[in-house]
Scaffold this motif. Structure first.
Motif, PDB file in Angstrom:
ATOM      1  N   ASP A  41       0.848  -1.188   0.000  1.00 12.28           N
ATOM      2  CA  ASP A  41       0.000   0.000   0.000  1.00 12.28           C
ATOM      3  C   ASP A  41       0.885   1.239   0.000  1.00 12.28           C
ATOM      4  N   GLY A  42       0.275   2.378  -0.218  1.00 14.01           N
ATOM      5  CA  GLY A  42       0.998   3.648  -0.232  1.00 14.01           C
ATOM      6  C   GLY A  42       0.025   4.770   0.048  1.00 14.01           C
ATOM      7  N   ARG A  43       0.544   5.990   0.078  1.00 14.80           N
ATOM      8  CA  ARG A  43      -0.324   7.145   0.345  1.00 14.80           C
ATOM      9  C   ARG A  43       0.000   8.294  -0.600  1.00 14.80           C
ATOM     10  N   LEU A  44      -1.042   9.043  -0.912  1.00 13.35           N
ATOM     11  CA  LEU A  44      -0.928  10.269  -1.682  1.00 13.35           C
ATOM     12  C   LEU A  44      -1.328  11.423  -0.774  1.00 13.35           C
ATOM     13  N   PHE A  45      -0.369  12.278  -0.454  1.00 16.91           N
ATOM     14  CA  PHE A  45      -0.604  13.427   0.413  1.00 16.91           C
ATOM     15  C   PHE A  45      -0.996  14.620  -0.452  1.00 16.91           C
ATOM     16  N   ILE A  46      -2.148  15.195  -0.168  1.00 22.11           N
ATOM     17  CA  ILE A  46      -2.684  16.292  -0.977  1.00 22.11           C
ATOM     18  C   ILE A  46      -2.554  17.590  -0.184  1.00 22.11           C
ATOM     19  N   TYR A  47      -1.685  18.472  -0.683  1.00 20.30           N
ATOM     20  CA  TYR A  47      -1.420  19.748  -0.020  1.00 20.30           C
ATOM     21  C   TYR A  47      -2.020  20.893  -0.821  1.00 20.30           C
ATOM     22  N   GLU A  48      -2.481  21.901  -0.104  1.00 16.66           N
ATOM     23  CA  GLU A  48      -2.968  23.121  -0.728  1.00 16.66           C
ATOM     24  C   GLU A  48      -1.992  24.245  -0.402  1.00 16.66           C
ATOM     25  N   LYS A  49      -1.514  24.916  -1.454  1.00 14.19           N
ATOM     26  CA  LYS A  49      -0.588  26.022  -1.255  1.00 14.19           C
ATOM     27  C   LYS A  49      -1.367  27.320  -1.097  1.00 14.19           C
ATOM     28  N   SER A  50      -1.047  28.070  -0.049  1.00 13.58           N
ATOM     29  CA  SER A  50      -1.647  29.381   0.182  1.00 13.58           C
ATOM     30  C   SER A  50      -0.559  30.305   0.698  1.00 13.58           C
ATOM     31  N   GLY A  51      -0.253  31.346  -0.067  1.00 17.32           N
ATOM     32  CA  GLY A  51       0.816  32.247   0.345  1.00 17.32           C
ATOM     33  C   GLY A  51       2.140  31.532   0.416  1.00 17.32           C
ATOM     34  N   ASN A 102      -5.837  16.454   2.744  1.00 14.46           N
ATOM     35  CA  ASN A 102      -6.258  15.092   3.069  1.00 14.46           C
ATOM     36  C   ASN A 102      -5.245  14.104   2.514  1.00 14.46           C
ATOM     37  N   THR A 103      -5.428  12.853   2.879  1.00 17.82           N
ATOM     38  CA  THR A 103      -4.535  11.781   2.455  1.00 17.82           C
ATOM     39  C   THR A 103      -5.343  10.649   1.838  1.00 17.82           C
ATOM     40  N   VAL A 104      -4.902  10.199   0.659  1.00 16.99           N
ATOM     41  CA  VAL A 104      -5.524   9.071  -0.032  1.00 16.99           C
ATOM     42  C   VAL A 104      -4.603   7.861   0.088  1.00 16.99           C
ATOM     43  N   THR A 105      -5.129   6.763   0.581  1.00 18.19           N
ATOM     44  CA  THR A 105      -4.369   5.521   0.686  1.00 18.19           C
ATOM     45  C   THR A 105      -4.688   4.634  -0.504  1.00 18.19           C
ATOM     46  N   THR A 106      -3.634   4.046  -1.084  1.00 17.91           N
ATOM     47  CA  THR A 106      -3.801   3.186  -2.257  1.00 17.91           C
ATOM     48  C   THR A 106      -3.493   1.739  -1.898  1.00 17.91           C
ATOM     49  N   GLY A 127     -10.464  12.312 -12.132  1.00 22.50           N
ATOM     50  CA  GLY A 127     -10.950  13.358 -11.235  1.00 22.50           C
ATOM     51  C   GLY A 127     -10.375  13.237  -9.849  1.00 22.50           C
ATOM     52  N   PHE A 128      -9.065  13.034  -9.766  1.00 22.53           N
ATOM     53  CA  PHE A 128      -8.438  12.647  -8.499  1.00 22.53           C
ATOM     54  C   PHE A 128      -8.713  13.612  -7.355  1.00 22.53           C
ATOM     55  N   LEU A 129      -8.638  14.912  -7.591  1.00 18.44           N
ATOM     56  CA  LEU A 129      -8.741  15.880  -6.503  1.00 18.44           C
ATOM     57  C   LEU A 129     -10.147  15.974  -5.905  1.00 18.44           C
ATOM     58  N   ALA A 130     -11.122  15.326  -6.550  1.00 24.51           N
ATOM     59  CA  ALA A 130     -12.468  15.254  -5.961  1.00 24.51           C
ATOM     60  C   ALA A 130     -12.467  14.393  -4.702  1.00 24.51           C
ATOM     61  N   ASN A 131     -11.418  13.585  -4.521  1.00 27.60           N
ATOM     62  CA  ASN A 131     -11.265  12.811  -3.289  1.00 27.60           C
ATOM     63  C   ASN A 131     -10.708  13.756  -2.211  1.00 27.60           C
ATOM     64  N   ASN A 132     -11.596  14.377  -1.445  1.00 29.57           N
ATOM     65  CA  ASN A 132     -11.165  15.437  -0.529  1.00 29.57           C
ATOM     66  C   ASN A 132     -11.266  15.068   0.948  1.00 29.57           C
ATOM     67  N   THR A 133     -11.374  13.775   1.233  1.00 26.41           N
ATOM     68  CA  THR A 133     -11.345  13.315   2.622  1.00 26.41           C
ATOM     69  C   THR A 133     -10.342  12.173   2.737  1.00 26.41           C
ATOM     70  N   ASP A 134      -9.870  11.917   3.945  1.00 29.34           N
ATOM     71  CA  ASP A 134      -8.973  10.788   4.168  1.00 29.34           C
ATOM     72  C   ASP A 134      -9.733   9.500   3.862  1.00 29.34           C
ATOM     73  N   ALA A 135      -9.199   8.709   2.949  1.00 28.92           N
ATOM     74  CA  ALA A 135      -9.919   7.511   2.538  1.00 28.92           C
ATOM     75  C   ALA A 135      -9.004   6.564   1.774  1.00 28.92           C
ATOM     76  N   ILE A 136      -9.404   5.310   1.697  1.00 28.85           N
ATOM     77  CA  ILE A 136      -8.773   4.338   0.814  1.00 28.85           C
ATOM     78  C   ILE A 136      -9.497   4.421  -0.524  1.00 28.85           C
ATOM     79  N   VAL A 137      -8.764   4.677  -1.593  1.00 27.44           N
ATOM     80  CA  VAL A 137      -9.382   4.904  -2.896  1.00 27.44           C
ATOM     81  C   VAL A 137      -8.781   3.940  -3.919  1.00 27.44           C
TER      82      VAL A 137
END
Length: 345
Positions: free
Chosen positions: A153-163, A170-174, A203-213
């Motif tokens: 398994d692995g994880r995709l960490f989704i970061y939002e840049k602001s300033g 959120n984090t997606v687990t694969t 539509g990957f970024l529509a996964n906006n909660t921590d979840a196994i996808v």
């Protein structure tokens, strides 16, 4: 006054004539239009796991490549991205386990020690590649999430840049180990490490909660033993994937170029195989490819750039149309090279 008037008329005629030769016309006949192209520069931004510094190669002329180095606080680094609008280079630090951005990247003198200008939080365990979609930065993490090697398994960490900071959205687990990732529009392509497979998350970024996808589709790229790096050029619909072969070998690596990629991907069903006959493979003793871990592609010159980890190289290949045992046109030493990103200005 007459002389002044004539001078003004002559100047106006000259200005009008000059405008005629430098402006575009709405007429069909543009034979008199002179288009002067903007000067272009091509830069390759690289990371490595030997010292964590950022090396920037000017590859505008492959016969006269120059390089500069930004010294960072990292000791190991992987995925890299450059934002031309702000002249900021971002890399994934494997020593601080965070995304980090460095401003004024191309104007600083070589050898400058740089501070982090855009900071992220230390959330990851074993980060690899980064993929960017607007202000969203996704990092692939290769660590074993559940601690059981029998259930990859692995994880995709989704970061939002602001300033000047990143926040973890959120984090997606694969259900597979990860390495290279790249966006094609809203879809994310992800390398399935330890295999020759590619996963697609529509539509990957529509996964906006921590979840196994689960991926929308997973295919096998025929001819690849173990893939690591991936890049996609939407202008030419070209994908390039690397093959490290046996990870213990420094001689059996290669890369695959796939033209008309989206149509070939669409034609390949879930769990299907994209035929090697639909690809171009470059490999062999002349290539210096052992463990090519990342890749970038210049669509204007059809040049492939490789971060070669096992042999500690930054390599470039052109005239790739026939594939085979090509000799690189660029062969620069970079110990434990880990990532490459190409920017054409």
């Amino acid at each position: 006054m007459k002389i002044l008037k004539n001078s003004i008329q002559l100047f106006s005629l000259f200005a009008l004539t000059s405008l005629t030769f430098t402006s575009c016309s709405d007429d069909d006949d543009n034979n008199n239009v002179i288009n002067i192209p903007d000067a272009e520069s091509v830069k390759l931004f690289t990371s490595n796991n030997a010292d964590g510094n950022i090396n920037i190669y000017d590859v505008t002329d492959l016969s006269n490549v120059t390089a500069s180095t930004l010294i960072t606080n990292s000791t190991m680094a992987d995925g890299i991205y450059y934002d031309d609008d702000t002249d900021t280079v971002y890399q994934v630090s494997r020593s601080s386990l965070a995304l980090e951005g460095f401003a004024n990247a191309t104007t600083l003198a070589s050898g400058t020690t740089v501070d982090v200008d855009v900071a992220g939080t230390a959330d990851m365990d074993s980060p690899r590649e980064v993929a960017v979609n607007d202000n969203m930065y996704v990092v692939a993490d290769n660590s074993d999430v559940d601690g059981d090697p029998n259930t990859p398994d692995g994880r995709l960490f989704i970061y939002e840049k602001s300033g000047n900071s990143f926040s973890l959205r959120n984090t997606v687990t694969t259900g597979f180990k990860l390495w290279g990732i790249v966006f094609n529009g809203s879809d994310l392509y992800a390398i399935v490490d330890a295999t020759g497979d590619l996963a697609v998350f529509q539509g990957f970024l529509a996964n906006n909660t921590d979840a196994i996808v689960a991926p929308t589709k997973r295919i096998t790229v025929e001819g690849i033993v173990r893939t690591h790096g991936i890049t996609f050029d939407d202008d030419t619909d070209t994908a390039v994937l690397t093959d490290i072969g046996d990870a213990a070998s420094a001689t059996d690596g290669g890369f695959h170029v796939i033209y008309n990629f989206t149509s070939k991907l669409d034609a390949t069903p879930d769990s299907g195989t994209l035929s090697v006959t639909d690809q171009i493979r470059v490999s062999g003793t002349n290539t210096v490819l052992g463990n090519p871990v990342d890749v970038a592609y210049d669509d204007e010159t059809e040049t492939v750039y490789i971060a070669e980890a096992a042999n500690g190289k930054i390599l470039a290949f052109n005239n790739i149309g026939t594939g085979g045992n090509l000799t690189p046109v660029l062969n620069n030493d970079l110990a434990s090279a880990s990532a490459v990103y190409l920017e054409r200005d």
